[in-house]
Design a protein around this motif. Structure first.
Motif, PDB file in Angstrom:
ATOM      1  N   HIS A 398       0.825  -1.207   0.000  1.00 25.71           N
ATOM      2  CA  HIS A 398       0.000   0.000   0.000  1.00 25.71           C
ATOM      3  C   HIS A 398       0.871   1.273   0.000  1.00 25.71           C
ATOM      4  CE1 HIS A 398      -3.723   2.252   1.223  1.00 25.71           C
ATOM      5  NE2 HIS A 398      -2.800   3.091   1.640  1.00 25.71           N
ATOM      6  N   GLU A 399       1.776   1.358   0.961  1.00 23.28           N
ATOM      7  CA  GLU A 399       2.580   2.580   1.095  1.00 23.28           C
ATOM      8  C   GLU A 399       3.553   2.735  -0.077  1.00 23.28           C
ATOM      9  OE1 GLU A 399       1.451   4.646   3.044  1.00 23.28           O
ATOM     10  OE2 GLU A 399       0.268   3.356   4.356  1.00 23.28           O
ATOM     11  N   HIS A 402       1.750   4.259  -2.877  1.00 22.62           N
ATOM     12  CA  HIS A 402       1.720   5.728  -2.777  1.00 22.62           C
ATOM     13  C   HIS A 402       2.998   6.327  -3.364  1.00 22.62           C
ATOM     14  CE1 HIS A 402      -1.850   6.713  -0.552  1.00 22.62           C
ATOM     15  NE2 HIS A 402      -1.573   5.893   0.440  1.00 22.62           N
ATOM     16  N   GLU A 425      -5.514   7.572  -2.950  1.00 16.65           N
ATOM     17  CA  GLU A 425      -5.436   6.163  -2.546  1.00 16.65           C
ATOM     18  C   GLU A 425      -5.493   5.202  -3.740  1.00 16.65           C
ATOM     19  OE1 GLU A 425      -4.633   5.169   0.409  1.00 16.65           O
ATOM     20  OE2 GLU A 425      -4.710   7.174   1.287  1.00 16.65           O
ATOM     21  N   SER A 428      -2.120   3.085  -4.171  1.00 15.43           N
ATOM     22  CA  SER A 428      -1.869   2.298  -2.969  1.00 15.43           C
ATOM     23  C   SER A 428      -2.796   1.084  -2.913  1.00 15.43           C
ATOM     24  CB  SER A 428      -2.049   3.170  -1.737  1.00 15.43           C
ATOM     25  OG  SER A 428      -3.306   3.805  -1.751  1.00 15.43           O
ATOM     26  N   TYR A 532     -11.092   7.538   1.460  1.00 15.78           N
ATOM     27  CA  TYR A 532     -10.739   6.116   1.424  1.00 15.78           C
ATOM     28  C   TYR A 532     -11.823   5.309   0.712  1.00 15.78           C
ATOM     29  CZ  TYR A 532      -6.876   6.598   4.760  1.00 15.78           C
ATOM     30  OH  TYR A 532      -5.712   6.930   5.381  1.00 15.78           O
TER      31      TYR A 532
END
Ligand code: ZN
Length: 604
Positions: A398-399, A402, A425, A428, A532
């Motif tokens: 996920h990170e 980003h 998002e 990610s 989100y």
């Protein structure tokens, strides 16, 4: 490329394997230390640049020449970059150890300095917003990559106050809302939680504690949540008061002084998402609450429980507690990116090899995970608290997703690189889904496959429904506080919100009424959370397009990412064939989840 480059890459990976170890990050690409002469020199340089910039004030008139305008913008860009660099260092250092007084001091010093300096350059923003439409259009016409940033500033024209008023707000925010937020962080980040594990009482951070709610032991899960809310609940009246103060500040400023119609519309304008799109998103989400209730009932059956408790929603459905060493987690993530698009893996690898990842768990370190982009020229920094569960592997994907997003958009200026929140998002979540697909491909064991599918729906729940209901609560809490509600009344309203969300699918312990005071987002960035839900539903829908179209889909997707924040989100999506005004579009995201749940029901 031939075999040679492959071998070379093989060697590189083998070498890197040793460095894929959990570690603290290096901030050397910013400054050698918070007290270095380089840092002091940068601060002096920043002050000088601002002084020079102030001289432009007299030259900014209705008929300023385009060339001059461009020089002013470029200087402003340099100032912004330097401010981000210095402030970014302070904040990253602080998250490394929130109890470090030197870091706290630097953050406070930088907050003060950047408020002072921002005030001195504020005249540009105010002049630009006050300019008549014709003159503004003339200057924007050839402004290239700056255009959307310039346009967007003018969106705030109707809500902008006079220069002295804006200055007063900036100055008072430093010791007002921002100080209160920092206090909330410093206060809650030092919480330690007591939990009995294997007959021994352990003291742990929130990050460590929360890993137990995903354990097979039902009693342990319950005790972990109880330990969490015992601490937050004890301070609930104080933390709740902090929240109410922040919501009052939000309303006083944004509705009272600036004239926004509702508390959430200030966030919507900052996201450049029309109010009705957000209303549609939240409305469709509420209508789909039954979907996840069906999922929780299925989960109860598989866990052989009559009814799930709120403690059990993240319970693993199989007893496998497969652990991933950090090194193999990194390789899995890189591999899954590689399968989608080699460039994605290269960009993620860059972040790791430049030592921009802080992965280990340490006392005082900020809990959770994030990716910080400082300037377009600098590789982003990633913080996680890696503990070896499949969830931690997904967080890493996920990170790093980003970071890939930022790097793909790094051709843009500092004003247009960042995607706005609802699109922030995209990469990610897409990254997480690529990882899960990769894991599903490798796994032949039915129960582990089921585990993975469950995890995907678990995540959809946590990212979509949970966040949509937080946003619904925020709307309600801002209204209630305005009408004089007490902290206890907010807690009661929060408990009702949970009941609506879970229906008859869950038993909810009373302590969950304190959950809201433990959610930093609703303090720091009111109404952030719907982004989100927006992002995840969007990605589900994009991912199903990728599954159908294969390679043909990739350029459209890469376009979304490399656009960064250089166009309105609705426009970026429209170019990729997505119409977010339609309830049917959002329903399409939920239908993907419906499909996953149906698959699970067949396996069960
Ligand atoms: Zn994220």
């Amino acid at each position: 490329m031939g075999g040679e480059s492959k071998n070379k890459k093989g060697n590189t990976m083998a070498e890197e394997k040793r460095s894929f170890e959990m570690s603290r990050w290096s901030l050397d690409d910013l400054y050698p230390s918070g007290s270095s002469k380089e840092m002091e020199r940068a601060i002096e340089d920043l002050k000088k640049k601002v002084e020079k910039f102030e001289a432009y004030r007299a030259e900014l008139t209705d008929n300023v020449a385009f060339d001059k305008f461009l020089v002013v913008i470029k200087d402003l860009e340099e100032i912004t970059k330097l401010m981000q660099r210095i402030g970014g260092y302070a904040e990253l250092w602080f998250t490394e150890d929130t109890q470090d007084q030197a870091a706290q001091t630097l953050v406070a010093r930088m907050e003060q300095l950047s408020a002072d300096l921002s005030n001195r350059i504020l005249f540009f923003n105010l002049w630009w917003k006050a300019l008549d439409d014709d003159s503004a259009e003339k200057l924007m016409k050839d402004s290239g990559d700056y255009r959307y940033w310039l346009e967007e500033m003018r969106h705030f024209k109707p809500y902008t106050l006079s220069e002295p008023e804006e200055k007063v707000i900036n100055i008072k925010d430093v010791t007002g809302s921002r100080a209160l937020n920092m206090l909330y962080d410093a206060y809650t980040n030092r919480y330690m939680f007591k939990l009995e594990v294997d007959g021994k009482e352990k003291e742990m951070t929130r990050g460590e504690l929360m890993s137990y709610v995903r354990r097979p032991d039902a009693d342990l899960r319950a005790r972990a949540y109880q330990a969490l809310y015992r601490v937050y609940g004890n301070d609930g009246p104080i933390l709740g008061q902090m929240y109410q103060t922040l919501t009052r500040d939000w309303r006083n400023e944004l509705i009272g002084l600036r004239g926004y119609p509702t508390p959430i519309s200030a966030r919507n304008l900052a996201n450049d998402i029309p109010d009705e799109v957000v209303d549609t998103l939240l409305d469709v989400s509420q209508k789909n609450a039954g979907l996840f209730q069906r999922f929780f009932k299925l989960k109860a059956r598989l866990l052989k429980m009559d009814k799930l408790r709120r403690y059990d929603i993240y319970a693993p459905v199989t007893s496998s507690s497969k652990e991933f060493a950090f090194g193999s987690a990194v390789e899995l993530v890189l591999d899954s990116f590689e399968q989608f698009e080699p460039r994605f893996a290269q960009l993620a690898h860059k972040v790791i090899s430049e030592k921009h990842v802080d992965s280990e768990v340490r006392k005082g370190k900020q809990s959770g995970a994030f990716c910080a982009t400082i300037t377009p020229e600098l590789t982003p920094w990633v913080l996680t608290n890696y503990q070896g569960h499949s969830d931690d592997v997904a967080t890493l994907a996920h990170e790093l997703g980003h970071a890939i997003h930022s790097l793909l958009a790094s051709d843009h200026s500092i004003f247009t690189q960042h995607a706005c929140l609802p699109l922030a998002e995209t990469a990610s979540t897409f990254g997480e889904m690529m990882l899960v697909d990769r894991l599903l491909e490798e796994e032949s064991d039915q129960s582990v496959r089921r585990d993975l599918l469950f995890r995907q729906v678990d995540d959809s729940y946590a990212t979509i429904m949970r966040q949509a209901f937080f946003a619904l609560f925020e709307k309600q809490a801002h209204e209630m506080t305005n009408n004089g509600a007490s902290v206890d009344e907010l807690s009661a309203a929060y408990f009702e919100n949970l009941k609506t969300q879970f229906g008859d699918s869950l038993e909810i312990g009373e302590e969950f009424k304190w959950e809201w005071v433990s959610i930093p987002h609703i303090y720091h960035t009111p109404f952030y959370v719907y982004a989100y839900a927006f992002g995840q539903l969007l990605v589900l829908s994009l991912y199903s397009q990728f599954k159908q179209e294969g390679d043909a889909f990739k350029p459209r997707y890469i376009n979304i990412l490399s656009s960064g924040g250089s166009k309105a989100p609705v426009q970026i999506l429209k170019e990729a064939g997505v119409d977010v005004y339609q309830a049917a579009f959002w329903q399409g995201g939920f239908d993907v989840v419906d499909g996953l749940i149906a698959q699970l029901e067949n396996l069960a």
